[in-house]
Design a protein around this motif. Structure first.
Motif, mmCIF file in Angstrom:
data_model
loop_
_atom_site.group_PDB
_atom_site.id
_atom_site.type_symbol
_atom_site.label_atom_id
_atom_site.label_comp_id
_atom_site.label_asym_id
_atom_site.label_seq_id
_atom_site.Cartn_x
_atom_site.Cartn_y
_atom_site.Cartn_z
ATOM 1 N N SER A 3 0.827 -1.201 0.000
ATOM 2 C CA SER A 3 0.000 0.000 0.000
ATOM 3 C C SER A 3 0.864 1.255 0.000
ATOM 4 O O SER A 3 0.657 2.174 -0.812
ATOM 5 C CB SER A 3 -0.932 -0.011 1.219
ATOM 6 O OG SER A 3 -1.600 1.216 1.356
ATOM 7 N N ASP A 60 2.989 1.668 -3.412
ATOM 8 C CA ASP A 60 2.227 2.186 -4.548
ATOM 9 C C ASP A 60 1.755 3.620 -4.317
ATOM 10 O O ASP A 60 1.561 4.378 -5.271
ATOM 11 C CB ASP A 60 1.028 1.279 -4.828
ATOM 12 C CG ASP A 60 1.442 -0.081 -5.398
ATOM 13 O OD1 ASP A 60 2.587 -0.201 -5.860
ATOM 14 O OD2 ASP A 60 0.623 -1.011 -5.367
ATOM 15 N N ARG A 61 1.559 3.980 -3.053
ATOM 16 C CA ARG A 61 1.102 5.333 -2.736
ATOM 17 C C ARG A 61 2.219 6.355 -2.891
ATOM 18 O O ARG A 61 2.019 7.439 -3.434
ATOM 19 C CB ARG A 61 0.571 5.368 -1.305
ATOM 20 C CG ARG A 61 0.027 6.713 -0.862
ATOM 21 C CD ARG A 61 -0.272 6.734 0.632
ATOM 22 N NE ARG A 61 -1.002 5.551 1.074
ATOM 23 C CZ ARG A 61 -1.336 5.325 2.340
ATOM 24 N NH1 ARG A 61 -0.987 6.191 3.289
ATOM 25 N NH2 ARG A 61 -2.000 4.233 2.669
ATOM 26 N N TYR A 85 -9.272 8.401 -0.651
ATOM 27 C CA TYR A 85 -8.804 7.444 0.358
ATOM 28 C C TYR A 85 -9.594 7.614 1.651
ATOM 29 O O TYR A 85 -10.068 6.647 2.247
ATOM 30 C CB TYR A 85 -7.316 7.671 0.606
ATOM 31 C CG TYR A 85 -6.692 6.792 1.657
ATOM 32 C CD1 TYR A 85 -6.388 5.461 1.393
ATOM 33 C CD2 TYR A 85 -6.360 7.298 2.914
ATOM 34 C CE1 TYR A 85 -5.792 4.653 2.343
ATOM 35 C CE2 TYR A 85 -5.762 6.504 3.876
ATOM 36 C CZ TYR A 85 -5.481 5.188 3.586
ATOM 37 O OH TYR A 85 -4.890 4.385 4.543
ATOM 38 N N SER A 97 -9.295 -5.544 -2.715
ATOM 39 C CA SER A 97 -8.699 -4.208 -2.653
ATOM 40 C C SER A 97 -7.311 -4.196 -3.283
ATOM 41 O O SER A 97 -6.953 -3.266 -4.017
ATOM 42 C CB SER A 97 -8.620 -3.729 -1.205
ATOM 43 O OG SER A 97 -9.912 -3.644 -0.634
ATOM 44 N N TRP A 138 -6.271 -1.678 -6.403
ATOM 45 C CA TRP A 138 -5.282 -0.611 -6.411
ATOM 46 C C TRP A 138 -4.037 -0.996 -7.216
ATOM 47 O O TRP A 138 -3.353 -0.108 -7.743
ATOM 48 C CB TRP A 138 -4.951 -0.124 -5.007
ATOM 49 C CG TRP A 138 -3.797 -0.742 -4.294
ATOM 50 C CD1 TRP A 138 -2.478 -0.726 -4.659
ATOM 51 C CD2 TRP A 138 -3.825 -1.427 -3.031
ATOM 52 N NE1 TRP A 138 -1.701 -1.355 -3.718
ATOM 53 C CE2 TRP A 138 -2.501 -1.797 -2.711
ATOM 54 C CE3 TRP A 138 -4.844 -1.744 -2.134
ATOM 55 C CZ2 TRP A 138 -2.181 -2.485 -1.539
ATOM 56 C CZ3 TRP A 138 -4.521 -2.417 -0.972
ATOM 57 C CH2 TRP A 138 -3.207 -2.787 -0.684
ATOM 58 N N ALA A 182 -4.928 -0.027 -10.633
ATOM 59 C CA ALA A 182 -4.888 1.432 -10.750
ATOM 60 C C ALA A 182 -3.446 1.934 -10.837
ATOM 61 O O ALA A 182 -3.147 2.861 -11.601
ATOM 62 C CB ALA A 182 -5.596 2.070 -9.552
ATOM 63 N N THR A 183 -2.541 1.324 -10.071
ATOM 64 C CA THR A 183 -1.123 1.690 -10.158
ATOM 65 C C THR A 183 -0.580 1.366 -11.541
ATOM 66 O O THR A 183 0.161 2.154 -12.143
ATOM 67 C CB THR A 183 -0.310 0.934 -9.091
ATOM 68 O OG1 THR A 183 -0.806 1.267 -7.795
ATOM 69 C CG2 THR A 183 1.165 1.301 -9.167
ATOM 70 N N VAL A 228 -6.088 4.339 -6.833
ATOM 71 C CA VAL A 228 -5.208 3.876 -5.754
ATOM 72 C C VAL A 228 -5.788 4.291 -4.404
ATOM 73 O O VAL A 228 -5.791 3.507 -3.440
ATOM 74 C CB VAL A 228 -3.779 4.437 -5.935
ATOM 75 C CG1 VAL A 228 -2.915 4.119 -4.715
ATOM 76 C CG2 VAL A 228 -3.130 3.861 -7.185
ATOM 77 N N GLY A 275 -8.831 1.998 -3.629
ATOM 78 C CA GLY A 275 -8.424 0.620 -3.332
ATOM 79 C C GLY A 275 -7.727 0.485 -2.000
ATOM 80 O O GLY A 275 -8.002 -0.446 -1.233
ATOM 81 N N GLU A 276 -6.833 1.415 -1.694
ATOM 82 C CA GLU A 276 -6.052 1.300 -0.463
ATOM 83 C C GLU A 276 -6.862 1.649 0.783
ATOM 84 O O GLU A 276 -6.386 1.437 1.903
ATOM 85 C CB GLU A 276 -4.809 2.195 -0.555
ATOM 86 C CG GLU A 276 -3.794 1.706 -1.576
ATOM 87 C CD GLU A 276 -2.486 2.468 -1.505
ATOM 88 O OE1 GLU A 276 -2.356 3.345 -0.631
ATOM 89 O OE2 GLU A 276 -1.590 2.168 -2.313
#
Length: 531
Positions: free
Chosen positions: A27, A30-31, A64, A87, A91, A94-95, A114, A117-118
């Protein structure tokens, strides 16, 4: 019905802990990968700092925070292992979408996905793992979660910088497969492990909810219905329909409208103040010219209004959860402390790479490898030391033991930061950062262990979502923005970063109160639940 809390581990506890920790790491990876790739993205898409700030904070934080509420409610009633698996898939896809982005719009859609999903990561992960591990080991559990966060943060710098650099060097002469740039390739690499982890998470056996606390939890017959109802009850505009359907009193409606008026007024005032401190040119989005400061405070105001709607909706739809959460001073103070600390952490974290590059003349690749490895290593080792220590102290000083660990970490680290950020060279900075980072990492395990022990097992997902909403909007949403604002106004990034440490003063005062109240408020949990 209650029984004696268990002190032994549930079957599969270690395996579940590893999977949930890896989910947290993915998480954060990717964030945060956007931060190290920002210079290349800006150059290729011909966008400026305002647009990058929108991608890094505003777009991600809003969705988020908003979607953490319905998925948190879903985590309290549905199969959490499957929720986490779905989830992860969402995400990660999405990434990966960002790897094909050739415009700001598509990149914004990626960040939006993202964020959605996160949103399930912390509510579902925390609720799940607490049903594998007994109460007296949860400081250690949260230390593993904190280490996973650090692994993801450091990994995002390393993977993003190295993957993008390798691709650009390899295909410097052109003819890259699919015409991809290095930063696009880095997004695709970051997305890949999530699909594998999702498949493994799907196969993890769901534990019995509440088994470790000795509190029986009845199955939720309609978790999805409740989740969608919660989303509707907090989404501005739709929430008025929800209030009408639930028979809200005239006083509650007036209170909601008054809160909205105060929020609009505050957002307008803060826009004027921010524009005076640091004037900005208008930003064009979708053909519309916007004041960046107005956009920032509008999003923050929207988030605060969602918080108001959540509390009112909870009072009408789940009175027991409302009582348990709002009548625990310790829980509310923990949320305040976590929010203030996250404003400090995100404010510093968002600009650390820029500080190193500007101050010491380092390249992006050098920063990615050196600072990425250092922050990941200390972020992993630190919590693994502080978490068990907080458990040990809490056994000897119930309630206050964990709070004193958090007080030390959050009270001493701001003082050390002045020593760190005035280092004369990068070597001295990294050496000093070792001690600073080690102490700082002690804040999360004890605070989170105290927070989640204040609610019933069936409310942990909702509590995590409530905390995430407040922390994301008021912590992540404000911290980096304030640092950037002060940097523009003073011309000194160092001064701006160190100024955010002022939040340590209320943090210390609140933690002293938590140390005095935590045991008493936890002992009154069932009394609050009964009304």
């Amino acid at each position: 019905m209650t029984t004696q809390p268990r002190r032994d581990l549930a079957p599969g506890a270690w395996y579940a802990l590893v999977l949930v920790a890896l989910t947290n790491a993915m998480s954060l990876l990717d964030r945060q990968i956007l931060a190290i790739l920002a210079p290349a993205i800006k150059a290729d898409l011909k966008i400026g700092d305002a647009e990058m700030g929108l991608l890094y904070g505003t777009v991600f934080a809003l969705f988020y925070a908003l979607f953490s509420l319905p998925v948190g409610r879903l985590a309290d009633g549905w199969v959490r292992t499957r929720l986490l698996a779905v989830s992860l898939l969402f995400w990660s896809a999405a990434t990966g979408l960002a790897g094909f982005a050739s415009s700001f719009t598509l990149l914004a859609l990626s960040r939006l996905g993202v964020g959605i999903g996160e949103a399930a990561t912390q509510p579902a992960g925390t609720s799940l793992i607490y049903d594998f591990w007994p109460k007296h080991r949860r400081g250690f559990v949260m230390s593993v979660m904190a280490s996973a966060v650090a692994l993801g943060l450091g990994g995002s710098l390393i993977l993003g910088g190295v993957a993008a650099h390798w691709w650009d060097v390899t295909y410097a002469a052109g003819a890259a497969p699919g015409g991809l740039r290095g930063w696009q390739f880095a997004f695709l690499v970051a997305a890949a492990p999530g699909f594998v982890l999702a498949a493994v998470m799907w196969r993890l056996k769901e534990p019995v909810r509440g088994q470790m606390d000795g509190i029986a939890t009845a199955p939720d017959p309609h978790p999805f219905r409740a989740s969608f109802a919660l989303l509707g009850s907090v989404t501005p505009g739709f929430h008025w329909l929800g209030m009408k359907g639930r028979g809200a009193s005239a006083g509650m409606v007036r209170g909601n409208l008054l809160a909205l008026a105060l929020i609009v007024g505050a957002a307008a005032g803060l826009t004027v103040i921010s524009s005076a401190i640091s004037p900005k040119p208008l930003m064009v989005l979708g053909g519309i010219s916007l004041n960046p400061h107005a956009l920032q405070w509008t999003v923050i105001g929207l988030g605060v209004f969602v918080i108001v709607n959540l509390l009112q909706g909870m009072k009408m739809g789940d009175a027991q959860a409302f009582r348990v959460i709002t009548r625990s001073p310790t829980l509310l103070m923990c949320i305040a402390v976590g929010t203030l600390q996250c404003s400090l952490n995100y404010g510093m974290m968002a600009f650390n790479p820029s500080f190193l590059i500007r101050t010491y003349g380092l390249t992006m690749q050098e920063t990615a490898l050196q600072f990425g490895l250092l922050s990941a290593g200390m972020g992993i080792l630190g919590p693994l030391a502080w978490g068990p220590l907080s458990d040990w102290l809490n056994q000897r000083f119930p309630g206050s033991g964990r709070a004193w660990v958090g007080l030390f970490a959050m009270g001493v680290s701001p003082l050390l930061s002045f020593w760190v950020y005035f280092a004369p060279d990068p070597g001295s900075f990294y050496l000093r950062f070792l001690l600073y980072s080690f102490i700082l990492t002690g804040w999360m395990p004890p605070l989170y262990a105290i927070l989640y022990d204040q609610v019933l097992p069936r409310m942990r997902g909702l509590t995590a979502s409530f905390y995430l909403l407040v922390m994301t909007i008021l912590g992540m949403g404000i911290g980096p923005y304030v640092v950037g604002l002060l940097s523009d106004a003073t011309g000194s990034l160092r001064t701006a970063m160190l100024s955010i440490n002022v939040v340590a003063v209320p943090i210390v005062l609140l933690l002293v109160l938590i140390a005095r109240r935590a045991e008493r408020d936890e002992a009154a949990l069932l009394e609050r639940a009964a009304g």
